[in-house]
Design an enzyme around this catalytic site. Structure first.
Site, PDB file in Angstrom:
ATOM      1  N   GLU A   1       5.124   7.542   4.391  1.00 23.04           N
ATOM      2  CA  GLU A   1       4.726   8.347   3.228  1.00 23.04           C
ATOM      3  C   GLU A   1       5.706   9.460   2.907  1.00 23.04           C
ATOM      4  O   GLU A   1       5.942   9.789   1.746  1.00 23.04           O
ATOM      5  CB  GLU A   1       3.332   8.945   3.452  1.00 23.04           C
ATOM      6  CG  GLU A   1       2.192   7.947   3.367  1.00 23.04           C
ATOM      7  CD  GLU A   1       1.861   7.266   4.688  1.00 23.04           C
ATOM      8  OE1 GLU A   1       2.710   7.286   5.607  1.00 23.04           O
ATOM      9  OE2 GLU A   1       0.752   6.716   4.793  1.00 23.04           O
TER      10      GLU A   1
ATOM     11  N   GLY B   1      -0.961   3.192   4.268  1.00 20.48           N
ATOM     12  CA  GLY B   1      -2.385   2.852   4.271  1.00 20.48           C
ATOM     13  C   GLY B   1      -2.690   1.556   4.999  1.00 20.48           C
ATOM     14  O   GLY B   1      -3.795   1.359   5.500  1.00 20.48           O
TER      15      GLY B   1
ATOM     16  N   ALA C   1      -0.625   1.898   0.468  1.00 22.37           N
ATOM     17  CA  ALA C   1      -1.307   2.112  -0.806  1.00 22.37           C
ATOM     18  C   ALA C   1      -0.382   1.689  -1.937  1.00 22.37           C
ATOM     19  O   ALA C   1       0.846   1.734  -1.804  1.00 22.37           O
ATOM     20  CB  ALA C   1      -1.687   3.582  -0.936  1.00 22.37           C
TER      21      ALA C   1
ATOM     22  N   GLU D   1      -2.889   2.518   8.567  1.00 21.34           N
ATOM     23  CA  GLU D   1      -4.135   3.283   8.725  1.00 21.34           C
ATOM     24  C   GLU D   1      -5.348   2.356   8.702  1.00 21.34           C
ATOM     25  O   GLU D   1      -6.324   2.570   9.423  1.00 21.34           O
ATOM     26  CB  GLU D   1      -4.230   4.330   7.613  1.00 21.34           C
ATOM     27  CG  GLU D   1      -3.181   5.427   7.782  1.00 21.34           C
ATOM     28  CD  GLU D   1      -3.085   6.358   6.586  1.00 21.34           C
ATOM     29  OE1 GLU D   1      -2.994   5.857   5.451  1.00 21.34           O
ATOM     30  OE2 GLU D   1      -3.110   7.584   6.782  1.00 21.34           O
TER      31      GLU D   1
END
Ligand code: CO8
Length: 258
Positions: free
Chosen positions: A132, A109, A66, A112
């Site tokens: 993260e 992300g 992200a 993911e």
């Protein structure tokens, strides 16, 4: 449709490809990219000429997570109300299979996003991680659940707690990816696999994808019942009649996708 953060193409018959395209940010995932990505995937899902999709990035980065530069300004209430980074539920409503073609960084992300796809073809340079914790947060788009289901608890814990990236070969050994190929071949390999799947009867493909995904959400008994009902549904399709007749007549089937 003009996209700014992704590119789309149809590289082979039946294949719709989406390429993440923020090279200067290693394809970091911002709200615009999420929105454009799902618009494109949903458009391919509706497109009758497409039977399977490929999601890829660049050789250097599938996606480095992200967009931290966007997240640094974001608070909990904004995330909750706008849901811009976490509206991943849209991917679960895509009926056609999606193959992630991953090279270089697949972090946070990005990892993911690859795991939310149905299969993963990796290049030898692929690196999968969930870093993260190093910026004070945790995976928020399925990492704790999908990585754990894919590689098991102890490996998942080390990846997420210890910021340990998995190499492509480690990911292969752990069952996270389907295959590892040289960096100049992963996109073609994923496209070839997608074209093969796109040549299969579409209703059966859709129900198989759905039933396999249910295996992660149901008890064995419920899953077997679910499978049986989908199996019966296929006996009501034109493609079932065509597929079996073609076998008996020793000729290739001509699918109607009905
Ligand atoms: N966000 C924003 N910008 C990024 C990101 C990112 N995640 N990753 C890289 N970039 C940018 C860098 O800031 C840099 O830009 P600039 O030149 O303007 O400074 C450019 O991309 C190139 O990056 P580097 O110079 O750092 O390249 P290196 O080759 O030295 O390093 C790394 C590559 C190791 C990938 C490094 O960039 C890195 O550590 N990136 C961050 C990885 C990370 O922590 N990812 C997890 C983010 S958190 C997350 O994903 C939470 C998910 C929650 C769910 C929501 C899903 C969308």
């Amino acid at each position: 449709m003009a996209y700014e953060t992704i590119l789309t193409e149809t590289p082979a018959p039946g294949v719709g490809l989406v390429r993440l395209n923020r090279p200067k940010a290693l394809n970091a995932i911002n709200a615009q990219l999420v929105s454009e990505l799902f618009d494109a995937l949903e458009a391919f899902d509706r497109d009758e000429t497409v039977g399977c999709m490929v999601l890829t990035g660049s050789d250097k980065a599938f996606a480095a997570g992200a967009d931290i530069k966007q997240m640094v300004e974001t608070d909990a209430v904004t995330l909750m109300l706008e849901g811009d980074f976490t509206d991943w539920s849209r991917i679960r409503r895509i009926g056609k299979p999606i193959i992630a073609a991953v090279s270089g960084w697949a972090l946070g992300g990005g990892c993911e996003m690859a795991m939310a796809c149905d299969m993963i073809v990796a290049s030898e340079t692929a690196k999968f991680g969930q870093p993260e914790v190093t910026i004070g947060i945790m995976p928020g788009a399925g990492g704790t659940q999908r990585l754990t289901r894919a590689v098991g608890k102890v490996v998942a814990m080390e990846v997420m707690l210890g910021n340990r990236n998995l190499t492509a070969q480690e990911a292969l050994a752990a069952g996270l990816v389907n295959r590892v190929v040289p960096v100049d071949a992963y996109a073609a390999e994923a496209t070839q696999l997608a074209a093969k799947i796109a040549s299969m009867p579409r209703v059966a493909v859709r129900l198989i994808k759905d039933a396999v995904n249910k295996a992660f959400e149901m008890s064995l008994t419920d899953g077997l019942d679910y499978e049986k009902r989908s199996f019966y549904v296929l006996f009501g399709t034109e493609d079932k009649t065509e597929g079996m007749t073609a076998f008996v007549e020793k000729r290739p089937p001509e699918w109607k996708n009905r």
